[in-house]
Design an enzyme around this catalytic site. Structure first.
Site, PDB file in Angstrom:
ATOM      1  N   ASP A  15     -50.105  33.981  74.976  1.00 57.82           N
ATOM      2  CA  ASP A  15     -49.367  34.479  76.145  1.00 57.82           C
ATOM      3  C   ASP A  15     -50.072  33.924  77.380  1.00 57.82           C
ATOM      4  O   ASP A  15     -51.158  33.340  77.281  1.00 57.82           O
ATOM      5  CB  ASP A  15     -49.378  36.018  76.152  1.00 57.82           C
ATOM      6  CG  ASP A  15     -48.668  36.618  77.359  1.00 57.82           C
ATOM      7  OD1 ASP A  15     -47.631  36.073  77.783  1.00 57.82           O
ATOM      8  OD2 ASP A  15     -49.147  37.630  77.901  1.00 57.82           O
ATOM      9  N   SER A  16     -49.512  34.190  78.544  1.00 62.45           N
ATOM     10  CA  SER A  16     -50.194  33.804  79.783  1.00 62.45           C
ATOM     11  C   SER A  16     -51.456  34.644  79.980  1.00 62.45           C
ATOM     12  O   SER A  16     -52.336  34.260  80.735  1.00 62.45           O
ATOM     13  CB  SER A  16     -49.263  34.027  80.975  1.00 62.45           C
ATOM     14  OG  SER A  16     -48.954  35.401  81.082  1.00 62.45           O
ATOM     15  N   CYS A  57     -44.774  35.564  74.531  1.00 63.96           N
ATOM     16  CA  CYS A  57     -44.476  35.501  75.965  1.00 63.96           C
ATOM     17  C   CYS A  57     -43.011  35.113  76.102  1.00 63.96           C
ATOM     18  O   CYS A  57     -42.594  34.061  75.604  1.00 63.96           O
ATOM     19  CB  CYS A  57     -45.359  34.440  76.614  1.00 63.96           C
ATOM     20  SG  CYS A  57     -44.963  34.136  78.341  1.00 63.96           S
ATOM     21  N   GLU A  87     -53.177  42.648  84.110  1.00 67.78           N
ATOM     22  CA  GLU A  87     -54.300  41.801  83.677  1.00 67.78           C
ATOM     23  C   GLU A  87     -55.664  42.433  83.956  1.00 67.78           C
ATOM     24  O   GLU A  87     -56.647  42.097  83.305  1.00 67.78           O
ATOM     25  CB  GLU A  87     -54.249  40.445  84.400  1.00 67.78           C
ATOM     26  CG  GLU A  87     -53.201  39.500  83.878  1.00 67.78           C
ATOM     27  CD  GLU A  87     -53.426  39.073  82.439  1.00 67.78           C
ATOM     28  OE1 GLU A  87     -54.491  38.539  82.135  1.00 67.78           O
ATOM     29  OE2 GLU A  87     -52.520  39.293  81.625  1.00 67.78           O
ATOM     30  N   CYS A 143     -40.739  41.203  79.170  1.00 70.07           N
ATOM     31  CA  CYS A 143     -42.037  40.593  79.468  1.00 70.07           C
ATOM     32  C   CYS A 143     -43.042  41.337  78.598  1.00 70.07           C
ATOM     33  O   CYS A 143     -43.031  42.581  78.560  1.00 70.07           O
ATOM     34  CB  CYS A 143     -42.390  40.760  80.942  1.00 70.07           C
ATOM     35  SG  CYS A 143     -44.093  40.264  81.313  1.00 70.07           S
ATOM     36  N   HIS A 197     -46.043  41.907  78.922  1.00 70.97           N
ATOM     37  CA  HIS A 197     -46.997  42.782  79.623  1.00 70.97           C
ATOM     38  C   HIS A 197     -46.437  44.202  79.777  1.00 70.97           C
ATOM     39  O   HIS A 197     -47.191  45.163  79.870  1.00 70.97           O
ATOM     40  CB  HIS A 197     -47.288  42.235  81.026  1.00 70.97           C
ATOM     41  CG  HIS A 197     -48.254  41.087  81.052  1.00 70.97           C
ATOM     42  ND1 HIS A 197     -47.916  39.825  80.621  1.00 70.97           N
ATOM     43  CD2 HIS A 197     -49.549  41.018  81.453  1.00 70.97           C
ATOM     44  CE1 HIS A 197     -48.964  39.017  80.771  1.00 70.97           C
ATOM     45  NE2 HIS A 197     -49.969  39.722  81.277  1.00 70.97           N
TER      46      HIS A 197
HETATM   47  N1  DGL Z   1     -46.122  38.090  79.437  1.00 68.27           N
HETATM   48  C1  DGL Z   1     -45.286  37.053  79.830  1.00 68.27           C
HETATM   49  C2  DGL Z   1     -43.832  37.238  79.438  1.00 68.27           C
HETATM   50  O1  DGL Z   1     -43.546  37.818  78.477  1.00 68.27           O
HETATM   51  C3  DGL Z   1     -45.438  36.398  81.156  1.00 68.27           C
HETATM   52  C4  DGL Z   1     -46.117  37.084  82.259  1.00 68.27           C
HETATM   53  C5  DGL Z   1     -46.475  36.125  83.354  1.00 68.27           C
HETATM   54  O2  DGL Z   1     -47.471  35.431  83.220  1.00 68.27           O
HETATM   55  O3  DGL Z   1     -45.745  36.052  84.340  1.00 68.27           O
HETATM   56  O4  DGL Z   1     -42.944  36.783  80.062  1.00 68.27           O
END
Ligand code: DGL
Length: 262
Positions: free
Chosen positions: A10-11, A73, A151, A183, A185
């Protein structure tokens, strides 16, 4: 049987919300997790940038001898998965909002996807909605700035509540009865989101679906694992910051955490 690890990226720490679901369903697998914190947030990046980040992470995971990769992600999946599947000939499992599920469950025929602005705008998401929810209204809500706050691992930051209220309140008058988190996150905020939208609105994420898909793909390819050894966590950012967030979100301190340059 195949006891090579599964790569997952993931990011940043958002992918951990997917990892925990996959681990629950596949307790005999080992994982190599990469959080691309050096390049996060992905939500504001171009397709070219996302392809290039994903390519570098894939090359690293391949060098670690993984048997499959989970793109944990949504943003990377909707922009880069076609490119990755073309270039890397191994099972690659993506993460996308569960459009089919929300279309099946909704009674009001009014639903929403809450994701990064990049995912919200992606042609891939529009195509999913057209295919799986043609007769359902799907409001696309982009949350800005939430990933960076998550984060830190400090989910009690008041800024998170502020952004959630601003993003979700416009939905409250629209008779939406289900929201998909688009997302990875955001599942860490499910309780907070649920509080804002109320108990008559169901909040669903993609973790379980990704876990089931991963199990099916490993089974079909006859590469299920049978022996737990260890998991490895890597960041392209600051190791201490990453370790702190992982500990806070997973409520445990994994043994093997390192930073990498890729
Ligand atoms: N967690 C990621 C997603 O599912 C991206 C979050 C990000 O870095 O903007 O889209």
């Amino acid at each position: 049987m195949d006891n090579r690890p599964i790569g997952i990226f993931d990011s940043g720490v958002g992918g951990l919300s997917v990892l925990v679901e996959v681990q629950k369903l596949l307790p005999l697998e080992n994982f190599i997790f990469v959080g691309d914190q050096g390049n996060m947030p992905y939500g504001g990046k171009t397709k070219e940038q996302l392809n290039s980040y994903a390519d570098k992470i894939m090359a690293f995971l391949v060098s670690q001898n993984v048997k499959a990769v989970i793109v944990a992600c949504n943003t990377a999946t909707v922009y880069a998965i076609d490119f990755l599947r073309e270039k890397y000939k191994m099972p690659i499992i993506g993460t996308v909002p569960v459009i089919k599920t929300i279309a099946n469950i909704t009674k009001t025929k009014k639903t929403a996807v809450f994701s990064t602005p990049a995912t919200t705008k992606s042609p891939y998401l529009s195509a999913l909605i057209e295919k799986f929810a043609p007769n359902v209204t799907v409001y696309k809500i982009g949350g800005t700035g939430l990933e960076e706050l998550i984060e830190t691992g400090d989910l009690e930051n008041k800024q998170i509540d502020k952004i959630l209220h601003e993003s979700l309140e416009p939905l409250l008058q629209k008779n939406v009865d289900i929201i998909a988190l688009g997302c990875t996150h955001y599942p860490f905020l499910t309780d907070k989101i649920q509080k804002i939208v109320g108990k008559n609105v169901q909040v669903v994420d993609s973790g379980g679906a990704v876990a089931r898909r991963t199990k099916a793909i490993l089974t079909n390819n006859q590469i299920l694992g049978s022996k737990r050894t260890d998991d490895f966590y890597y960041t392209t950012g600051n190791k201490n910051r990453f370790a702190k967030a992982v500990k806070s979100l997973l409520k445990k301190s994994p043994r093997n955490i390192s930073s990498i340059i890729i």
